[in-house]
Scaffold this active site. Structure first.
Site, PDB file in Angstrom:
ATOM      1  N   GLY A 191      12.550 -74.744 -34.580  1.00 44.47           N
ATOM      2  CA  GLY A 191      13.346 -74.986 -35.774  1.00 44.47           C
ATOM      3  C   GLY A 191      13.635 -76.455 -36.000  1.00 44.47           C
ATOM      4  O   GLY A 191      14.335 -76.817 -36.936  1.00 44.47           O
ATOM      5  N   CYS A 192      13.109 -77.318 -35.132  1.00 43.83           N
ATOM      6  CA  CYS A 192      13.278 -78.760 -35.300  1.00 43.83           C
ATOM      7  C   CYS A 192      11.963 -79.343 -35.811  1.00 43.83           C
ATOM      8  O   CYS A 192      10.899 -78.995 -35.303  1.00 43.83           O
ATOM      9  CB  CYS A 192      13.645 -79.427 -33.972  1.00 43.83           C
ATOM     10  SG  CYS A 192      15.245 -78.913 -33.315  1.00 43.83           S
ATOM     11  N   ALA A 193      12.048 -80.223 -36.788  1.00 44.05           N
ATOM     12  CA  ALA A 193      10.850 -80.861 -37.329  1.00 44.05           C
ATOM     13  C   ALA A 193      10.239 -81.799 -36.287  1.00 44.05           C
ATOM     14  O   ALA A 193       9.023 -81.863 -36.120  1.00 44.05           O
ATOM     15  CB  ALA A 193      11.178 -81.623 -38.598  1.00 44.05           C
ATOM     16  N   SER A 194      11.092 -82.522 -35.569  1.00 46.27           N
ATOM     17  CA  SER A 194      10.637 -83.384 -34.475  1.00 46.27           C
ATOM     18  C   SER A 194      10.541 -82.516 -33.223  1.00 46.27           C
ATOM     19  O   SER A 194      11.069 -81.413 -33.177  1.00 46.27           O
ATOM     20  CB  SER A 194      11.653 -84.499 -34.208  1.00 46.27           C
ATOM     21  OG  SER A 194      11.940 -85.190 -35.376  1.00 46.27           O
TER      22      SER A 194
END
Length: 153
Positions: free
Chosen positions: A60-63
């Site tokens: 759920g984190c872009a990075s």
């Protein structure tokens, strides 16, 4: 670096949540806050390469973000400490703030504490991109879910 067994281990390398909140209150310009978050990230110890696994990755984190959980003490309500890292400077700072919020607390307290509400109150969230905001929410959600499982064990 392994924090289990260290009293207030997270305080060894970074500001406490109270200090971060005070600093955010003092810094009213978003550019200054942004730089401060990056500085918090720079103070965060690097996560060992062998801990950068898919199991430790926060979805759920872009990075790329990794979180590692350590527990100690009472098995029914263990003290939880966390290590974390990211491949992005600002996100690494957000990881540092999340760790300052939750590390060193009992599982039952962590499960009950919605750090995202605190972050919203101090103005941390308002200028983040929706991707970063969602990533922050994902970190908080994962830590609280782990705490709920351990507090109920």
């Amino acid at each position: 670096m392994h924090f289990a067994g260290h009293a207030n281990g997270e305080r060894l390398f970074m500001a406490s949540l109270d200090q971060i909140i005070d600093d955010f209150t003092f810094l009213d310009d978003w550019e200054d806050r942004y730089r401060y978050v990056i500085e918090l990230g720079k103070a965060l110890p690097d996560l060992a390469e062998e801990k950068r696994t898919s199991e430790n990755k926060v979805m759920g984190c872009a990075s790329q973000v990794w979180l590692v959980t350590h527990t100690s003490g009472d098995p029914d309500n263990p003290i939880m400490n966390f290590e974390g890292d990211s491949d992005a400077h600002i996100v690494r700072g957000l990881v540092a703030i999340v760790l300052a919020t939750y590390s060193g607390k009992p599982a039952s307290e962590i499960a009950a504490l919605d750090a995202f509400e605190i972050f919203s109150k101090i103005g941390l969230v308002e200028n983040l991109s929706s991707q970063r905001s969602n990533g922050l929410r994902s970190m908080v959600k994962r830590i609280r879910e782990e705490a709920q499982v351990r507090a109920a064990a």
